[in-house]
Scaffold this motif. Sequence first.
Motif, PDB file in Angstrom:
ATOM      1  N   LYS A   1       0.834  -1.211   0.000  1.00 57.69           N
ATOM      2  CA  LYS A   1       0.000   0.000   0.000  1.00 57.69           C
ATOM      3  C   LYS A   1       0.864   1.255   0.000  1.00 57.69           C
ATOM      4  N   VAL A   2       1.968   1.226   0.752  1.00 59.02           N
ATOM      5  CA  VAL A   2       2.876   2.379   0.772  1.00 59.02           C
ATOM      6  C   VAL A   2       3.435   2.630  -0.619  1.00 59.02           C
ATOM      7  N   ILE A   3       3.841   1.555  -1.305  1.00 59.16           N
ATOM      8  CA  ILE A   3       4.396   1.696  -2.652  1.00 59.16           C
ATOM      9  C   ILE A   3       3.315   2.161  -3.626  1.00 59.16           C
ATOM     10  N   GLY A   4       2.103   1.646  -3.471  1.00 58.08           N
ATOM     11  CA  GLY A   4       1.007   2.081  -4.348  1.00 58.08           C
ATOM     12  C   GLY A   4       0.709   3.555  -4.198  1.00 58.08           C
ATOM     13  N   ASP A   5       0.643   4.028  -2.931  1.00 57.80           N
ATOM     14  CA  ASP A   5       0.368   5.451  -2.697  1.00 57.80           C
ATOM     15  C   ASP A   5       1.472   6.336  -3.255  1.00 57.80           C
ATOM     16  N   SER A   6       2.742   5.938  -3.036  1.00 58.05           N
ATOM     17  CA  SER A   6       3.849   6.749  -3.550  1.00 58.05           C
ATOM     18  C   SER A   6       3.885   6.708  -5.074  1.00 58.05           C
ATOM     19  N   SER A   7       3.512   5.562  -5.676  1.00 56.62           N
ATOM     20  CA  SER A   7       3.511   5.460  -7.136  1.00 56.62           C
ATOM     21  C   SER A   7       2.483   6.401  -7.749  1.00 56.62           C
ATOM     22  N   ASN A   8       1.345   6.571  -7.087  1.00 59.61           N
ATOM     23  CA  ASN A   8       0.337   7.522  -7.585  1.00 59.61           C
ATOM     24  C   ASN A   8       0.915   8.929  -7.654  1.00 59.61           C
ATOM     25  N   LEU A   9       1.629   9.335  -6.600  1.00 57.87           N
ATOM     26  CA  LEU A   9       2.230  10.666  -6.578  1.00 57.87           C
ATOM     27  C   LEU A   9       3.327  10.792  -7.633  1.00 57.87           C
ATOM     28  N   PHE A  10       4.178   9.762  -7.730  1.00 59.80           N
ATOM     29  CA  PHE A  10       5.240   9.774  -8.741  1.00 59.80           C
ATOM     30  C   PHE A  10       4.644   9.895 -10.142  1.00 59.80           C
ATOM     31  N   GLY A  11       3.592   9.123 -10.395  1.00 63.10           N
ATOM     32  CA  GLY A  11       2.977   9.117 -11.719  1.00 63.10           C
ATOM     33  C   GLY A  11       2.449  10.486 -12.106  1.00 63.10           C
ATOM     34  N   LEU A  12       1.763  11.151 -11.174  1.00 65.90           N
ATOM     35  CA  LEU A  12       1.238  12.490 -11.449  1.00 65.90           C
ATOM     36  C   LEU A  12       2.372  13.472 -11.742  1.00 65.90           C
ATOM     37  N   PHE A  13       3.446  13.381 -10.961  1.00 65.88           N
ATOM     38  CA  PHE A  13       4.554  14.322 -11.135  1.00 65.88           C
ATOM     39  C   PHE A  13       5.247  14.114 -12.473  1.00 65.88           C
ATOM     40  N   ILE A  14       5.373  12.847 -12.905  1.00 66.00           N
ATOM     41  CA  ILE A  14       6.063  12.552 -14.161  1.00 66.00           C
ATOM     42  C   ILE A  14       5.202  12.893 -15.362  1.00 66.00           C
ATOM     43  N   LEU A  15       3.922  12.528 -15.306  1.00 65.98           N
ATOM     44  CA  LEU A  15       3.053  12.731 -16.461  1.00 65.98           C
ATOM     45  C   LEU A  15       2.691  14.199 -16.670  1.00 65.98           C
ATOM     46  N   ALA A  16       2.693  14.984 -15.593  1.00 63.96           N
ATOM     47  CA  ALA A  16       2.287  16.395 -15.706  1.00 63.96           C
ATOM     48  C   ALA A  16       3.160  17.189 -16.680  1.00 63.96           C
ATOM     49  N   PRO A  17       4.512  17.178 -16.565  1.00 65.43           N
ATOM     50  CA  PRO A  17       5.296  17.964 -17.521  1.00 65.43           C
ATOM     51  C   PRO A  17       5.193  17.422 -18.947  1.00 65.43           C
ATOM     52  N   PHE A  18       5.093  16.086 -19.092  1.00 65.74           N
ATOM     53  CA  PHE A  18       4.902  15.525 -20.428  1.00 65.74           C
ATOM     54  C   PHE A  18       3.558  15.967 -21.003  1.00 65.74           C
ATOM     55  N   ALA A  19       2.535  16.035 -20.147  1.00 67.64           N
ATOM     56  CA  ALA A  19       1.220  16.468 -20.616  1.00 67.64           C
ATOM     57  C   ALA A  19       1.263  17.920 -21.087  1.00 67.64           C
ATOM     58  N   VAL A  20       1.933  18.778 -20.325  1.00 69.20           N
ATOM     59  CA  VAL A  20       2.052  20.191 -20.709  1.00 69.20           C
ATOM     60  C   VAL A  20       2.832  20.320 -22.010  1.00 69.20           C
ATOM     61  N   MET A  21       3.965  19.615 -22.107  1.00 68.27           N
ATOM     62  CA  MET A  21       4.771  19.661 -23.323  1.00 68.27           C
ATOM     63  C   MET A  21       3.981  19.146 -24.524  1.00 68.27           C
ATOM     64  N   SER A  22       3.245  18.047 -24.330  1.00 74.60           N
ATOM     65  CA  SER A  22       2.465  17.473 -25.425  1.00 74.60           C
ATOM     66  C   SER A  22       1.375  18.432 -25.873  1.00 74.60           C
ATOM     67  N   ALA A  23       0.681  19.043 -24.894  1.00 80.52           N
ATOM     68  CA  ALA A  23      -0.416  19.949 -25.224  1.00 80.52           C
ATOM     69  C   ALA A  23       0.079  21.147 -26.034  1.00 80.52           C
ATOM     70  N   ILE A  24       1.186  21.748 -25.585  1.00 78.95           N
ATOM     71  CA  ILE A  24       1.724  22.910 -26.303  1.00 78.95           C
ATOM     72  C   ILE A  24       2.210  22.499 -27.692  1.00 78.95           C
ATOM     73  N   GLY A  25       2.954  21.396 -27.758  1.00 78.71           N
ATOM     74  CA  GLY A  25       3.501  20.947 -29.031  1.00 78.71           C
ATOM     75  C   GLY A  25       2.418  20.566 -30.027  1.00 78.71           C
TER      76      GLY A  25
END
Length: 454
Positions: free
Chosen positions: A136-160
């Motif tokens: 559960k600890v790893i699952g919760d931390s993975s959710n946070l990691f995933g949001l942090f990683i996907l957010a800049p890619f999402a912004v870059m993708s949207a602008i591009g």
Amino acid sequence: ILFFTVSGGAYGLEDLVGASGPGMALLLILVTPLIWSLPVALMVAELSTAMPVQGGYYAWSKRALGPMGGFLEGWWSWMTSWVDMAIYPVLFADYLSTLLVQQFDYHLLEESELAHWLVTLVIIWLFAYLNMRGSKVIGDSSNLFGLFILAPFAVMSAIGIWNWFSNPTPIWRPLIPADSTVAGAFGVGLFVVMWNYLGWDNVSTVAGEMDNPKKDYPRALAVTIPLVTLAYLLPVWGGLASSPDWAGWTAGYFPQVAENVGGKWLGAWLAIGGLVSAVGLYSAIMLSISRLPFVMAEDGWLPRFITKIHPVYDTPYMSILTCAFIYSFFTLSAFSSLVVVDVMLYSTALTVEFISLVVLRIKEPNMKRPFKVPGGWLGIAIICILPAFVLVLAVISTVQEEGIGALWMSLAAIATGPIAYFVLKVLVKKDQPTLAVPIEYEAGYESKIEGQLS
């Protein structure tokens, strides 16, 4: 967790674009999940819901093929992790070194191998501790990691992509580099893409720690496959629209692409995301792979101390510590040339899983299967043939481009499986019994058996 056992964002795809060309890169990103990931996911969904036990694919193979089949599956999978799991702490240290140089002109990690190694050790042992705290600890931390990683890619993708719609250009041209052939570009890129789409069976090893694996695992697969595909496709699309110099795309180039798209702030955000991606991948895969030596030790193939359970967290802490110890030393090696070995070893273990799927359909036709591969035996044939076809293509392309020498290390690694089986059978296993893998039968079949016994 499933997302991070397969992907940590689009990091690592830059070489695909630079070596295979933009058109071939986009084609491989779209096609590979259909002919490689989806068949694996369907196989995993059937077996994981039928036997949601600790050890996952090791237990399935043992039930279908006996002790040797289970051992080979577990050994090859665990051995693959010795290389894979050492890569991510090294990547973290590399990204951190780059950031320190760029932002603070601080060169310690770049100049000192000892300091670089100590950083990798901090990551390995910190996440060993978190893994001991439970899934559960790893699952919760993975959710946070995933949001942090996907957010800049999402912004870059949207602008591009917005810029592309404003000024459409054929980003898929050229299909391949001018100095390459279609077969050559395909072969160079295929192993890279296969490696980026590996890992769909990893979370099965912790099914015993899930609340409702029969329901949640298929749902997680259904969500994660398109999510991973989009996480690869959109950044490459948006990046090519704003950084048309595709020949310059090499490993670690995405922060530069992001800077071209949105400015230095976006490039820095994506570079920091690389740090998070490395630890996220390490953390999630550590959770799944550390359960393998535990279940193999329970069966007597590895020393008994590995089966010790933490008195507070109820996790296999000695298995986790054993893995962390091995990975600590493998971080001292170079891994850039071992993608072929990783894919070949993983594919060999995956082949055992597909064989187990077929054998169990024959041996245990009345086993309760909350999820079944659709299409009957035709469906089974299709999902078995497609990944095998992809692997054969990748091997042929590699031999044509680099010669048979590229496969010798892979064949040597695969050969350690049978050797280790017979050595450990004599020295460790001896006369210890192999634990049975329980299965449930359909209700009507159970009543029929009881009537026959009466």
